[in-house]
Design a protein around this motif. Structure first.
Motif, PDB file in Angstrom:
ATOM      1  N   ASN A  67       0.809  -1.210   0.000  1.00  0.00           N
ATOM      2  CA  ASN A  67       0.000   0.000   0.000  1.00  0.00           C
ATOM      3  C   ASN A  67       0.847   1.267   0.000  1.00  0.00           C
ATOM      4  OD1 ASN A  67       0.856  -0.571   2.661  1.00  0.00           O
ATOM      5  ND2 ASN A  67      -0.875   0.528   3.544  1.00  0.00           N
ATOM      6  N   GLN A  68       2.183   1.136   0.145  1.00  0.00           N
ATOM      7  CA  GLN A  68       3.067   2.304   0.213  1.00  0.00           C
ATOM      8  C   GLN A  68       4.098   2.381  -0.906  1.00  0.00           C
ATOM      9  OE1 GLN A  68       4.959   2.418   4.063  1.00  0.00           O
ATOM     10  NE2 GLN A  68       3.016   2.284   5.166  1.00  0.00           N
ATOM     11  N   ARG A  69       4.480   1.235  -1.494  1.00  0.00           N
ATOM     12  CA  ARG A  69       5.595   1.248  -2.449  1.00  0.00           C
ATOM     13  C   ARG A  69       5.587   0.014  -3.348  1.00  0.00           C
ATOM     14  NH1 ARG A  69      10.623  -0.764   1.297  1.00  0.00           N
ATOM     15  NH2 ARG A  69       9.365  -2.074   2.658  1.00  0.00           N
ATOM     16  N   ALA A  70       6.405   0.093  -4.397  1.00  0.00           N
ATOM     17  CA  ALA A  70       6.651  -1.044  -5.287  1.00  0.00           C
ATOM     18  C   ALA A  70       8.158  -1.266  -5.297  1.00  0.00           C
ATOM     19  CB  ALA A  70       6.150  -0.757  -6.696  1.00  0.00           C
ATOM     20  N   VAL A  71       8.573  -2.502  -5.006  1.00  0.00           N
ATOM     21  CA  VAL A  71      10.002  -2.804  -4.886  1.00  0.00           C
ATOM     22  C   VAL A  71      10.336  -4.016  -5.757  1.00  0.00           C
ATOM     23  CG1 VAL A  71      11.872  -3.437  -3.307  1.00  0.00           C
ATOM     24  CG2 VAL A  71      10.019  -1.944  -2.514  1.00  0.00           C
ATOM     25  N   TYR A  72      11.351  -3.851  -6.619  1.00  0.00           N
ATOM     26  CA  TYR A  72      11.860  -4.954  -7.432  1.00  0.00           C
ATOM     27  C   TYR A  72      13.158  -5.433  -6.795  1.00  0.00           C
ATOM     28  CZ  TYR A  72      14.212  -7.364 -11.266  1.00  0.00           C
ATOM     29  OH  TYR A  72      14.877  -8.291 -12.034  1.00  0.00           O
ATOM     30  N   THR A  73      13.219  -6.738  -6.516  1.00  0.00           N
ATOM     31  CA  THR A  73      14.413  -7.343  -5.949  1.00  0.00           C
ATOM     32  C   THR A  73      14.918  -8.400  -6.926  1.00  0.00           C
ATOM     33  OG1 THR A  73      13.463  -7.048  -3.748  1.00  0.00           O
ATOM     34  CG2 THR A  73      15.363  -8.522  -3.931  1.00  0.00           C
ATOM     35  N   ARG A  74      16.155  -8.287  -7.342  1.00  0.00           N
ATOM     36  CA  ARG A  74      16.745  -9.206  -8.307  1.00  0.00           C
ATOM     37  C   ARG A  74      16.899 -10.603  -7.715  1.00  0.00           C
ATOM     38  NH1 ARG A  74      21.710 -11.580  -9.506  1.00  0.00           N
ATOM     39  NH2 ARG A  74      22.675 -10.823  -7.627  1.00  0.00           N
ATOM     40  N   THR A  75      16.545 -11.629  -8.515  1.00  0.00           N
ATOM     41  CA  THR A  75      16.809 -13.008  -8.112  1.00  0.00           C
ATOM     42  C   THR A  75      17.949 -13.597  -8.935  1.00  0.00           C
ATOM     43  OG1 THR A  75      15.050 -13.827  -9.567  1.00  0.00           O
ATOM     44  CG2 THR A  75      14.507 -13.499  -7.235  1.00  0.00           C
ATOM     45  N   HIS A  76      18.029 -13.248 -10.208  1.00  0.00           N
ATOM     46  CA  HIS A  76      19.202 -13.584 -11.018  1.00  0.00           C
ATOM     47  C   HIS A  76      19.257 -12.685 -12.243  1.00  0.00           C
ATOM     48  CE1 HIS A  76      16.152 -16.357 -12.725  1.00  0.00           C
ATOM     49  NE2 HIS A  76      16.812 -16.237 -13.848  1.00  0.00           N
ATOM     50  N   GLY A  77      20.436 -12.631 -12.830  1.00  0.00           N
ATOM     51  CA  GLY A  77      20.684 -11.696 -13.918  1.00  0.00           C
ATOM     52  C   GLY A  77      21.505 -10.527 -13.400  1.00  0.00           C
ATOM     53  N   PRO A  78      21.528  -9.426 -14.145  1.00  0.00           N
ATOM     54  CA  PRO A  78      22.313  -8.256 -13.732  1.00  0.00           C
ATOM     55  C   PRO A  78      21.886  -7.737 -12.361  1.00  0.00           C
ATOM     56  CG  PRO A  78      21.493  -7.996 -15.963  1.00  0.00           C
ATOM     57  CD  PRO A  78      20.849  -9.220 -15.415  1.00  0.00           C
ATOM     58  N   LYS A  79      22.827  -7.134 -11.650  1.00  0.00           N
ATOM     59  CA  LYS A  79      22.546  -6.611 -10.314  1.00  0.00           C
ATOM     60  C   LYS A  79      21.838  -5.261 -10.436  1.00  0.00           C
ATOM     61  CE  LYS A  79      26.195  -9.102  -8.047  1.00  0.00           C
ATOM     62  NZ  LYS A  79      27.336  -9.099  -7.182  1.00  0.00           N
ATOM     63  N   VAL A  80      20.509  -5.344 -10.579  1.00  0.00           N
ATOM     64  CA  VAL A  80      19.680  -4.151 -10.682  1.00  0.00           C
ATOM     65  C   VAL A  80      18.513  -4.287  -9.710  1.00  0.00           C
ATOM     66  CG1 VAL A  80      20.271  -3.628 -13.077  1.00  0.00           C
ATOM     67  CG2 VAL A  80      18.373  -5.169 -12.598  1.00  0.00           C
ATOM     68  N   SER A  81      17.976  -3.154  -9.291  1.00  0.00           N
ATOM     69  CA  SER A  81      16.807  -3.156  -8.422  1.00  0.00           C
ATOM     70  C   SER A  81      16.187  -1.765  -8.461  1.00  0.00           C
ATOM     71  CB  SER A  81      17.179  -3.541  -6.999  1.00  0.00           C
ATOM     72  OG  SER A  81      18.051  -2.581  -6.455  1.00  0.00           O
ATOM     73  N   PHE A  82      14.970  -1.660  -7.976  1.00  0.00           N
ATOM     74  CA  PHE A  82      14.362  -0.349  -7.785  1.00  0.00           C
ATOM     75  C   PHE A  82      13.368  -0.415  -6.637  1.00  0.00           C
ATOM     76  CE2 PHE A  82      11.429  -2.076 -11.064  1.00  0.00           C
ATOM     77  CZ  PHE A  82      10.202  -1.894 -10.440  1.00  0.00           C
ATOM     78  N   ALA A  83      13.157   0.727  -6.028  1.00  0.00           N
ATOM     79  CA  ALA A  83      12.144   0.890  -4.991  1.00  0.00           C
ATOM     80  C   ALA A  83      11.455   2.220  -5.267  1.00  0.00           C
ATOM     81  CB  ALA A  83      12.779   0.890  -3.607  1.00  0.00           C
ATOM     82  N   LEU A  84      10.163   2.155  -5.534  1.00  0.00           N
ATOM     83  CA  LEU A  84       9.392   3.349  -5.846  1.00  0.00           C
ATOM     84  C   LEU A  84       8.325   3.571  -4.785  1.00  0.00           C
ATOM     85  CD1 LEU A  84       8.773   2.639  -9.637  1.00  0.00           C
ATOM     86  CD2 LEU A  84      10.408   4.257  -8.677  1.00  0.00           C
ATOM     87  N   GLU A  85       8.353   4.745  -4.205  1.00  0.00           N
ATOM     88  CA  GLU A  85       7.281   5.115  -3.286  1.00  0.00           C
ATOM     89  C   GLU A  85       6.019   5.382  -4.114  1.00  0.00           C
ATOM     90  OE1 GLU A  85       7.460   5.072   0.042  1.00  0.00           O
ATOM     91  OE2 GLU A  85       9.550   4.451  -0.093  1.00  0.00           O
ATOM     92  N   LYS A  86       4.866   5.208  -3.516  1.00  0.00           N
ATOM     93  CA  LYS A  86       3.592   5.411  -4.207  1.00  0.00           C
ATOM     94  C   LYS A  86       3.535   6.792  -4.866  1.00  0.00           C
ATOM     95  CE  LYS A  86      -1.240   5.747  -2.834  1.00  0.00           C
ATOM     96  NZ  LYS A  86      -2.160   5.451  -1.738  1.00  0.00           N
ATOM     97  N   ALA A  87       4.028   7.811  -4.192  1.00  0.00           N
ATOM     98  CA  ALA A  87       4.001   9.186  -4.705  1.00  0.00           C
ATOM     99  C   ALA A  87       4.903   9.381  -5.928  1.00  0.00           C
ATOM    100  CB  ALA A  87       4.394  10.158  -3.602  1.00  0.00           C
ATOM    101  N   GLU A  88       5.877   8.505  -6.125  1.00  0.00           N
ATOM    102  CA  GLU A  88       6.790   8.620  -7.272  1.00  0.00           C
ATOM    103  C   GLU A  88       6.198   8.053  -8.563  1.00  0.00           C
ATOM    104  OE1 GLU A  88      11.163   7.799  -6.387  1.00  0.00           O
ATOM    105  OE2 GLU A  88      10.133   6.732  -4.749  1.00  0.00           O
ATOM    106  N   ILE A  89       5.140   7.252  -8.470  1.00  0.00           N
ATOM    107  CA  ILE A  89       4.569   6.575  -9.632  1.00  0.00           C
ATOM    108  C   ILE A  89       3.455   7.433 -10.226  1.00  0.00           C
ATOM    109  CG2 ILE A  89       3.446   4.484 -10.463  1.00  0.00           C
ATOM    110  CD1 ILE A  89       4.656   3.036  -7.998  1.00  0.00           C
ATOM    111  N   LEU A  90       3.640   7.851 -11.490  1.00  0.00           N
ATOM    112  CA  LEU A  90       2.611   8.641 -12.175  1.00  0.00           C
ATOM    113  C   LEU A  90       1.442   7.765 -12.605  1.00  0.00           C
ATOM    114  CD1 LEU A  90       4.610  11.023 -14.543  1.00  0.00           C
ATOM    115  CD2 LEU A  90       3.207  11.648 -12.586  1.00  0.00           C
TER     116      LEU A  90
END
Length: 137
Positions: A71-94
């Protein structure tokens, strides 16, 4: 001849699909990868592929991970592949929009577009809608 090949394919593949569904490997549900904050509630945790490029030459370069939508954010956590991730607060998503049936495109206030492949995309779109984000059709 074509009918015979199709019949053999179905006979071979049906037990494989049944086995995968029973073991739970066929779905996209996953275990949450993030610690919850105070007052935070999980809406959806699903396996996704982050499509940073339109074409990948090597399968190992494709980023696979877990998308946690709360209800507050969307978070991507890598399981395999390139070391990338993101965490977006609800207010950051258009907004969030479907693309091609299996993709979801997240538009971020800083101008980025994040494309995630997930099956079914409908569940991910519904989770963003429940989060309170504008979902385009």
């Amino acid at each position: 001849m074509g009918l015979l090949v199709a019949l053999i394919f179905l006979i071979v593949m049906c037990p494989i699909f049944i086995l995968l569904m029973k073991k739970g490997d066929f779905g996209t549900k996953a275990d949450s990868q993030i610690p919850m904050r105070a007052g935070e509630v999980s809406i959806l945790t699903t396996k996704v592929v982050w499509m940073q490029k339109s074409i990948y030459l090597l399968r190992s370069q494709v980023p696979h991970g877990i998308l946690d939508i709360t209800n507050q954010r969307a978070v991507y956590t890598r399981t395999h592949g390139p070391k990338v991730s993101f965490a977006l607060e609800k207010a950051e998503i258009l907004s969030v929009a479907p693309r091609g049936g299996v993709s979801v495109v997240i538009q971020v206030k800083d101008g980025r577009s994040i494309t995630l492949n997930t099956v079914p995309a409908k569940n991910t779109l519904q989770a963003f809608e429940k989060m309170g984000v504008k979902v385009l059709s």
